[in-house]
Design an enzyme around this catalytic site. Structure first.
Site, PDB file in Angstrom:
ATOM      1  N   ASP A   5       0.829  -1.210   0.000  1.00 38.53           N
ATOM      2  CA  ASP A   5       0.000   0.000   0.000  1.00 38.53           C
ATOM      3  C   ASP A   5       0.862   1.258   0.000  1.00 38.53           C
ATOM      4  O   ASP A   5       0.541   2.249  -0.642  1.00 38.53           O
ATOM      5  CB  ASP A   5      -0.926   0.022   1.233  1.00 38.53           C
ATOM      6  CG  ASP A   5      -1.955  -1.097   1.165  1.00 38.53           C
ATOM      7  OD1 ASP A   5      -2.152  -1.658   0.074  1.00 38.53           O
ATOM      8  OD2 ASP A   5      -2.547  -1.420   2.210  1.00 38.53           O
ATOM      9  N   LEU A  33     -17.794 -27.182 -22.895  1.00 42.53           N
ATOM     10  CA  LEU A  33     -17.314 -28.535 -22.600  1.00 42.53           C
ATOM     11  C   LEU A  33     -18.475 -29.510 -22.553  1.00 42.53           C
ATOM     12  O   LEU A  33     -19.569 -29.155 -22.096  1.00 42.53           O
ATOM     13  CB  LEU A  33     -16.619 -28.546 -21.232  1.00 42.53           C
ATOM     14  CG  LEU A  33     -15.304 -27.775 -21.133  1.00 42.53           C
ATOM     15  CD1 LEU A  33     -14.905 -27.616 -19.666  1.00 42.53           C
ATOM     16  CD2 LEU A  33     -14.204 -28.498 -21.896  1.00 42.53           C
ATOM     17  N   LYS A  47     -12.915 -27.401 -12.354  1.00 41.13           N
ATOM     18  CA  LYS A  47     -13.883 -26.620 -13.132  1.00 41.13           C
ATOM     19  C   LYS A  47     -14.362 -25.480 -12.236  1.00 41.13           C
ATOM     20  O   LYS A  47     -15.116 -25.692 -11.295  1.00 41.13           O
ATOM     21  CB  LYS A  47     -15.040 -27.512 -13.580  1.00 41.13           C
ATOM     22  CG  LYS A  47     -15.959 -26.765 -14.478  1.00 41.13           C
ATOM     23  CD  LYS A  47     -16.746 -27.656 -15.386  1.00 41.13           C
ATOM     24  CE  LYS A  47     -17.466 -26.806 -16.424  1.00 41.13           C
ATOM     25  NZ  LYS A  47     -18.080 -25.604 -15.874  1.00 41.13           N
ATOM     26  N   GLU A  61     -11.350 -18.069 -16.388  1.00 37.72           N
ATOM     27  CA  GLU A  61     -12.564 -17.844 -15.605  1.00 37.72           C
ATOM     28  C   GLU A  61     -12.325 -16.750 -14.562  1.00 37.72           C
ATOM     29  O   GLU A  61     -11.330 -16.788 -13.840  1.00 37.72           O
ATOM     30  CB  GLU A  61     -12.899 -19.174 -14.887  1.00 37.72           C
ATOM     31  CG  GLU A  61     -14.308 -19.330 -14.500  1.00 37.72           C
ATOM     32  CD  GLU A  61     -15.139 -20.100 -15.538  1.00 37.72           C
ATOM     33  OE1 GLU A  61     -14.623 -20.408 -16.643  1.00 37.72           O
ATOM     34  OE2 GLU A  61     -16.300 -20.369 -15.248  1.00 37.72           O
ATOM     35  N   LYS A  82      -8.438 -33.101 -19.906  1.00 36.68           N
ATOM     36  CA  LYS A  82      -8.075 -32.733 -21.280  1.00 36.68           C
ATOM     37  C   LYS A  82      -6.948 -33.627 -21.759  1.00 36.68           C
ATOM     38  O   LYS A  82      -6.005 -33.899 -20.981  1.00 36.68           O
ATOM     39  CB  LYS A  82      -7.582 -31.284 -21.344  1.00 36.68           C
ATOM     40  CG  LYS A  82      -8.689 -30.261 -21.186  1.00 36.68           C
ATOM     41  CD  LYS A  82      -8.152 -28.844 -21.222  1.00 36.68           C
ATOM     42  CE  LYS A  82      -9.244 -27.885 -20.789  1.00 36.68           C
ATOM     43  NZ  LYS A  82      -8.735 -26.631 -20.298  1.00 36.68           N
ATOM     44  N   CYS A 107     -47.117  -3.742   7.772  1.00 37.37           N
ATOM     45  CA  CYS A 107     -45.880  -4.277   8.348  1.00 37.37           C
ATOM     46  C   CYS A 107     -46.213  -5.318   9.428  1.00 37.37           C
ATOM     47  O   CYS A 107     -46.997  -5.031  10.343  1.00 37.37           O
ATOM     48  CB  CYS A 107     -45.073  -3.133   8.954  1.00 37.37           C
ATOM     49  SG  CYS A 107     -43.659  -3.699   9.916  1.00 37.37           S
ATOM     50  N   CYS A 137     -45.278  -3.731  12.972  1.00 35.66           N
ATOM     51  CA  CYS A 137     -45.906  -2.549  13.590  1.00 35.66           C
ATOM     52  C   CYS A 137     -47.257  -2.203  12.991  1.00 35.66           C
ATOM     53  O   CYS A 137     -47.945  -1.317  13.504  1.00 35.66           O
ATOM     54  CB  CYS A 137     -44.973  -1.343  13.489  1.00 35.66           C
ATOM     55  SG  CYS A 137     -44.820  -0.696  11.818  1.00 35.66           S
ATOM     56  N   CYS A 193     -41.313   2.011  13.847  1.00 40.07           N
ATOM     57  CA  CYS A 193     -41.536   0.559  13.803  1.00 40.07           C
ATOM     58  C   CYS A 193     -40.561  -0.105  14.775  1.00 40.07           C
ATOM     59  O   CYS A 193     -39.343   0.070  14.661  1.00 40.07           O
ATOM     60  CB  CYS A 193     -41.286   0.050  12.381  1.00 40.07           C
ATOM     61  SG  CYS A 193     -41.203  -1.749  12.262  1.00 40.07           S
TER      62      CYS A 193
HETATM   63  N1  5U1 Z   1     -10.502 -25.695 -16.068  1.00 38.96           N
HETATM   64  C1  5U1 Z   1     -11.144 -25.479 -17.213  1.00 38.96           C
HETATM   65  N2  5U1 Z   1     -12.363 -24.970 -17.304  1.00 38.96           N
HETATM   66  N3  5U1 Z   1     -12.647 -24.906 -18.603  1.00 38.96           N
HETATM   67  C2  5U1 Z   1     -13.761 -24.457 -19.233  1.00 38.96           C
HETATM   68  N4  5U1 Z   1     -10.661 -25.753 -18.432  1.00 38.96           N
HETATM   69  C3  5U1 Z   1     -11.594 -25.398 -19.313  1.00 38.96           C
HETATM   70  N5  5U1 Z   1     -11.585 -25.457 -20.648  1.00 38.96           N
HETATM   71  C4  5U1 Z   1     -12.661 -25.016 -21.299  1.00 38.96           C
HETATM   72  C5  5U1 Z   1     -13.777 -24.503 -20.614  1.00 38.96           C
HETATM   73  C6  5U1 Z   1     -14.961 -24.004 -21.354  1.00 38.96           C
HETATM   74  O1  5U1 Z   1     -12.695 -25.064 -22.644  1.00 38.96           O
HETATM   75  C7  5U1 Z   1     -11.529 -25.578 -23.264  1.00 38.96           C
HETATM   76  C8  5U1 Z   1     -11.906 -26.635 -24.182  1.00 38.96           C
HETATM   77  C9  5U1 Z   1     -10.781 -24.469 -23.877  1.00 38.96           C
END
Ligand code: 5U1
Length: 630
Positions: free
Chosen positions: A78, A124, A161, A218, A335, A459, A462, A483
């Site tokens: 800060d 997905l 996720k 995200e 993945k 109310c 009251c 009230c």
């Molecule tokens: N962790 C993660 N969440 N998520 C959401 N990976 C991930 N990949 C995504 C999505 C929609 O799409 C990929 C196929 C790029």
């Protein structure tokens, strides 16, 4: 991840009046012996120091948000931030849109522009059971095999996720130039000004400056920040958010970036879109490491597996750990690790065959809506509360849940007597999700099993009329401090530790003081004497004398606390602090010409939006953080 304090908020720091910020800087500089005062030395010294401070602050952001390993205390962060602000104010020629002080820009006029994603933002495929996961693994192997690839090399990269809001960040020549929501995957909304306020998101990439790098990930809000935000909303008489995801989405879509800046949003990257001018790693796990190295936060909970058993083991481990994570997740993501196999596997609609989201079962249960009661809040707001047959969901027994307001009940078409689905949303607040279909025979026979609920026009505390103002979702009791329900809560609010800090004035005593008519407004507290108090239930002479002393001590307080204690609608602690910084006392506040101030503020905000586009230093905005309604 350990719970930590976030270093001070840039918006909050910017709200401090200019002389105070400079004063704080100089004082801190002397105390630590580190910082040169902003005005000292020739311009080249200032330029060097500004450069150094920007690098340091960027480094501390990286350590905090990406490495999760801060190396300096919040106060030091800060102090450096305030020093940089002061230097930039004294040397406008050193302004840069990439400075960490420039994260908060002008408001977006007339809503968000649309953005066409250069590569679609994918969704997905979901799995909800083990069989679907095994089927996914089998299909991947079959497709790879059919393509002549060696399935013995198959590895999966495993992630969480995140239960947030998908966004795309576009960096050009290493600089953040755009942030966009997912929208329908092809076209999203331009939320660049808001994304820039998220300190977890670097304004510049670390060590590289490729022509284009789009990062997908995200935005989320941590549970602790969500709870704190809702406490502030409650205090200010504002609407609370249902769960961290809604709070994150609502915060990212604020038209005023200064508001987004105060919401403490986070970001986790999980992929890339368009990439030009830089070689990215061949594997997905390598890509995540690389993203972290160039300055983007990636989730720390990751894994790898070679087969379906490995995928399921990760799922089970994470399901167990879910509650201890500081943020909400709704499943895990698998993945295929080799990125050159991604396109070989192909896509179905807009979901890739190389990935699968394995969702956790929703923490839901079915119970009966026994009744709807109405609570009267401190500001007179009537809140319908669902009384439920006790049900065990998400690890706790739920007996009631807020229904927010009458529109919410209508939207969900709820009737007393319904069987309802209850969810512990975001592991935090129990929520009635929906009603199950009603028994048509009971409905037709009019047995009285189901009853419609209407908000009371009087109310419940009251008997005064209730009113719903145009454009408001909430109905309120109009009686204010007349009230007793509002009076009790107003007194509690006034006396609480964060306000006037009157030790010993708790719920039960307040109820007695209100019920006996001894106290009608907070001012009456200061007229109480020990002998009157000693006559109350469970009040000895000693506690009565202690309470009088505590009330007396509370006369010595700060203006900010006093303003907050008054419980003015929309004036929570933060707004009270801003007002108290700007006005020395209540008289000055009363004498302000609010219409003229609002006009001046709007003019400066518009001018700042123009300046921001030109990369010029911004003019201080009066009462930053306080909008026209307040
Ligand atoms: N962790 C993660 N969440 N998520 C959401 N990976 C991930 N990949 C995504 C999505 C929609 O799409 C990929 C196929 C790029």
């Amino acid at each position: 991840m350990p719970a930590k304090h976030e270093p001070g908020d840039p918006a909050a720091a910017a709200e401090v009046g200019a002389p105070a910020a400079a004063g704080a800087t100089a004082a801190a500089g002397v105390a630590s012996g580190a910082a040169a005062p902003a005005e000292a030395g020739p311009a080249s010294d200032a330029a060097a120091r500004v450069d150094e401070l920007r690098r340091l602050i960027e480094r501390y952001n990286f350590e905090y948000y990406v490495l999760d390993a801060p190396s300096v205390p919040d106060a030091e962060y800060d102090r450096l931030f305030a020093e940089l602000q002061a230097l930039e104010r004294d040397h406008p020629e050193l302004a840069s849109p990439e400075s960490p002080t420039m994260r908060v820009g002008g408001a977006v006029a007339g809503g968000f522009a649309t953005v066409r994603h250069s590569r679609p933002m994918l969704s997905l495929n979901n799995a909800f059971d083990d069989d679907s996961v095994r089927a996914f693994d089998r299909r991947v192997r079959e497709l790879l095999d059919a393509d002549g690839l060696d399935v013995r090399e198959l590895r999966y990269s495993l992630e969480l996720k995140y239960d947030g809001l998908a966004i795309s960040l576009r960096y050009e020549d290493g600089r953040l130039v755009q942030g966009a929501t997912r929208g329908d995957g092809v076209v999203g909304e331009d939320v660049t000004a808001n994304v820039r306020t998220i300190r977890a998101i670097p304004l510049r990439l670390k060590g590289i400056a490729p022509k284009v790098l789009e990062v997908r990930g995200e935005v989320l809000m941590w549970r602790a920040d969500f709870l704190a935000l809702n406490a502030r909303q409650r205090e200010a008489g504002e609407r609370e958010f249902v769960n961290p995801r809604n709070a994150a989405a609502g915060s990212l879509r604020q038209l005023d970036p200064a508001l987004t800046a105060r919401r403490r949003l986070r970001f986790f990257a999980y992929g890339v879109g368009e990439v030009v001018g830089v070689q990215t790693p061949d594997s997905h796990s390598g890509l995540l490491d690389w993203l972290r190295d160039v300055g983007l936060p990636v989730g720390p909970e990751r894994g790898c597996a070679e087969d379906a058993d490995g995928l399921l083991a990760f799922y089970r481990r994470m399901a167990q750990r879910r509650a201890e994570l500081p943020y909400d997740i709704d499943g895990v993501v698998y993945k295929v690790d080799r990125r050159d196999w991604h396109d070989r596997l192909g896509y179905v609609s807009r979901a890739p065959r190389f990935a699968l989201a394995h969702k956790f079962p929703a923490e839901e249960a079915v119970t009966e809506l026994l009744d709807i009661e109405v609570q009267v809040g401190r500001t007179g707001k009537l809140t319908p509360v669902a009384r439920l047959r006790p049900v065990f969901v998400g690890g706790v027994t739920v007996t009631n849940a807020t229904l927010h307001n009458e529109d919410e009940i209508a939207r969900k078409d709820l009737m007393i007597g319904d069987s309802v689905v209850v969810r512990r949303a975001g592991d935090v607040i129990p929520e009635v999700v929906r009603a199950l279909p009603r028994d048509p025979a009971e409905l037709a026979a009019g047995t009285g099993r189901y009853r419609r609920f209407t908000m009371p026009t009087r109310c419940p505390a009251c008997g005064a009329p209730t009113a719903r103002e145009e454009g408001e979702a909430d109905r309120r009791c109009v009686a204010a401090l007349a009230c007793p329900a509002q009076r009790r809560q107003a007194l509690w609010h006034f006396a609480q530790r964060r306000a006037m800090d009157i030790d010993g004035l708790g719920d039960k005593l307040i109820a007695q003081l209100v019920d006996t008519g001894l106290v009608q407004t907070p001012a009456d507290l200061y007229r109480l004497d020990a002998s009157t108090l000693a006559g109350l239930d469970r009040m000895g002479e000693k506690s009565a004398a202690n309470l009088v002393a505590a009330i007396d001590r509370s006369r010595e307080t700060s203006f900010a606390r006093f303003l907050f204690a008054l419980g003015i609608r929309h004036v929570g602690e933060e707004v009270a602090r801003i007002l108290a910084d700007a006005y020395p006392d209540a008289k000055a506040l009363e004498n302000e010409d609010w219409a003229a101030l609002a006009e001046r503020k709007a003019r400066i905000q518009k001018e700042n939006a123009r300046r921001r586009q030109r990369g010029e230093p911004l003019e201080p905005v009066p009462l930053e953080g306080i909008g026209p309604e307040i």
